[in-house]
Motif scaffolding. Structure first.
Motif, PDB file in Angstrom:
ATOM      1  N   GLY A   1       0.811  -1.214   0.000  1.00 15.99           N
ATOM      2  CA  GLY A   1       0.000   0.000   0.000  1.00 15.99           C
ATOM      3  C   GLY A   1       0.837   1.254   0.000  1.00 15.99           C
ATOM      4  O   GLY A   1       0.492   2.259   0.630  1.00 15.99           O
ATOM      5  N   ASN A   2       1.974   1.213  -0.717  1.00 19.25           N
ATOM      6  CA  ASN A   2       2.880   2.350  -0.861  1.00 19.25           C
ATOM      7  C   ASN A   2       3.531   2.774   0.460  1.00 19.25           C
ATOM      8  O   ASN A   2       3.792   3.951   0.690  1.00 19.25           O
ATOM      9  CB  ASN A   2       2.182   3.530  -1.529  1.00 19.25           C
ATOM     10  N   VAL A   3       3.788   1.795   1.299  1.00 17.83           N
ATOM     11  CA  VAL A   3       4.611   2.034   2.478  1.00 17.83           C
ATOM     12  C   VAL A   3       6.059   2.207   2.018  1.00 17.83           C
ATOM     13  O   VAL A   3       6.519   1.516   1.110  1.00 17.83           O
ATOM     14  CB  VAL A   3       4.499   0.843   3.458  1.00 17.83           C
ATOM     15  N   THR A   4       6.785   3.127   2.630  1.00 17.85           N
ATOM     16  CA  THR A   4       8.175   3.367   2.250  1.00 17.85           C
ATOM     17  C   THR A   4       9.050   2.210   2.717  1.00 17.85           C
ATOM     18  O   THR A   4       8.991   1.793   3.868  1.00 17.85           O
ATOM     19  CB  THR A   4       8.689   4.691   2.851  1.00 17.85           C
ATOM     20  N   VAL A   5       9.865   1.692   1.786  1.00 15.46           N
ATOM     21  CA  VAL A   5      10.747   0.564   2.072  1.00 15.46           C
ATOM     22  C   VAL A   5      12.186   0.970   1.781  1.00 15.46           C
ATOM     23  O   VAL A   5      12.486   1.514   0.712  1.00 15.46           O
ATOM     24  CB  VAL A   5      10.386  -0.669   1.214  1.00 15.46           C
ATOM     25  N   VAL A   6      13.075   0.712   2.737  1.00 18.03           N
ATOM     26  CA  VAL A   6      14.510   0.943   2.567  1.00 18.03           C
ATOM     27  C   VAL A   6      15.190  -0.419   2.549  1.00 18.03           C
ATOM     28  O   VAL A   6      15.318  -1.070   3.588  1.00 18.03           O
ATOM     29  CB  VAL A   6      15.086   1.798   3.716  1.00 18.03           C
TER      30      VAL A   6
END
Length: 327
Positions: free
Chosen positions: A219-224
């Motif tokens: 759901g367009n969570v920011t991932v690093v």
């Protein structure tokens, strides 16, 4: 030397802009993007009150793992937060307190009313870092679920690392669609998350596409995605941070990243769109934290070489921050 951070834009498909492709244009993009990171850094002024530049909470710390929450919390302070809280298990608290008198330590995480104990402090916190030294004890993880739900209800940004990511892999709904969440998996954690969410193996030939797909599926969570090059995505674009670090891979570097990221997420959201120029504030915060961690690694390695540890890296935060953001 300026940071080497490239931008990958989505235009119907992923277009990779690298240093070797359109060299002059890429250098301009790198400089412009990193200038936006500098824009989010708050100025130091005597007119501010204590707590204004960041009150960060770290959820983690058990009998086995006491270093990780310390590293995350002290890194937040060194980067520029005014206050750092650690919510840990009872047995971990005296050890973490002994590391530093500057941390506020709450021995509540393994108590029956852990969620209520942490909820008391949530209105005072600007961001929460969940996972350093957390462990996988069932009752504690159940409490962490409640803490995450309470944080989301209060719209508090959360950075999730280490065993917090293991929990998310078991229950992706905990963060799905929460736009103020940042996940910071290493190689193994990324593969576990990807397979849990997308029900298939990671395509190792397409690392940019893989981090993009995972972000979108969450759901367009920011991932690093931490690695040789850090790949950062919000499901719309991918940033690549290949700022020079070192070959040293001692434990604790991810905690430095998560703690500094907690502060920078707060700063980026506080800065507003006029300073981020419409860019995702969480992407900029992640780019800044990744660059800072690598710079600390590089500087420490120049002095200590093979014996470099995360304690040496944390000692470099001030000088590394100045090199990246204040020159």
């Amino acid at each position: 030397m300026g940071p080497q951070c490239a931008v990958v834009q989505l235009c119907g498909r992923v277009l990779q802009r690298t240093f070797s492709l359109h060299k002059a244009h890429s250098i301009k993009d790198m400089d412009n993007t990193f200038q936006l990171v500098r824009n989010i850094i708050p100025a130091l002024t005597a007119k501010k009150h204590k707590g204004q530049d960041g009150r960060i909470g770290v959820v983690g710390g058990c009998q086995e793992y006491t270093g990780a929450p310390y590293f995350a919390a002290i890194s937040a302070l060194k980067v520029g937060a005014d206050l750092a809280h650690v919510f840990c298990a009872k047995e971990a608290a005296p050890v973490i307190k002994s590391y530093s008198p500057e941390l506020i330590v709450h021995p509540v995480l393994d108590s029956p009313n852990a969620v209520l104990e942490v909820e008391k402090w949530l209105p005072r916190l600007h961001a929460l870092v969940v996972g350093p030294g957390l462990g996988r004890d069932g009752p504690i993880l159940d409490s962490v679920k409640g803490i995450l739900e309470s944080s989301k209800a209060r719209n508090i940004p959360v950075v999730i690392d280490a065993d917090g990511l293991w929990l998310v892999a078991q229950q992706p709904a905990l963060v799905h669609g929460y736009q103020k969440a940042v996940l910071t998996p290493n190689h193994v954690e990324f593969s576990r998350l990807y397979e849990a969410v997308l029900r298939g193996p990671v395509d190792s030939s397409d690392p940019h596409g893989s981090v993009l797909r995972l972000s979108q599926a969450l759901g367009n969570v920011t991932v690093v995605h931490k690695g040789e090059h850090d790949l950062i995505s919000d499901g719309q674009q991918v940033l690549t941070c290949n700022h020079e670090g070192s070959s040293r891979r001692c434990g604790g570097q991810g905690d430095l990243l998560s703690g500094s990221l907690g502060v920078m997420v707060h700063w980026a959201l506080l800065a507003g769109p006029e300073k981020t120029n419409g860019s995702s504030p969480l992407l900029l915060a992640a780019l800044g934290a990744c660059s800072l961690t690598r710079q600390c690694n590089h500087q420490a390695f120049q002095k200590r070489g093979r014996s470099t540890t995360t304690t040496d890296m944390i000692a470099e935060v001030g000088a590394a921050f100045s090199t990246l953001f204040e020159t």
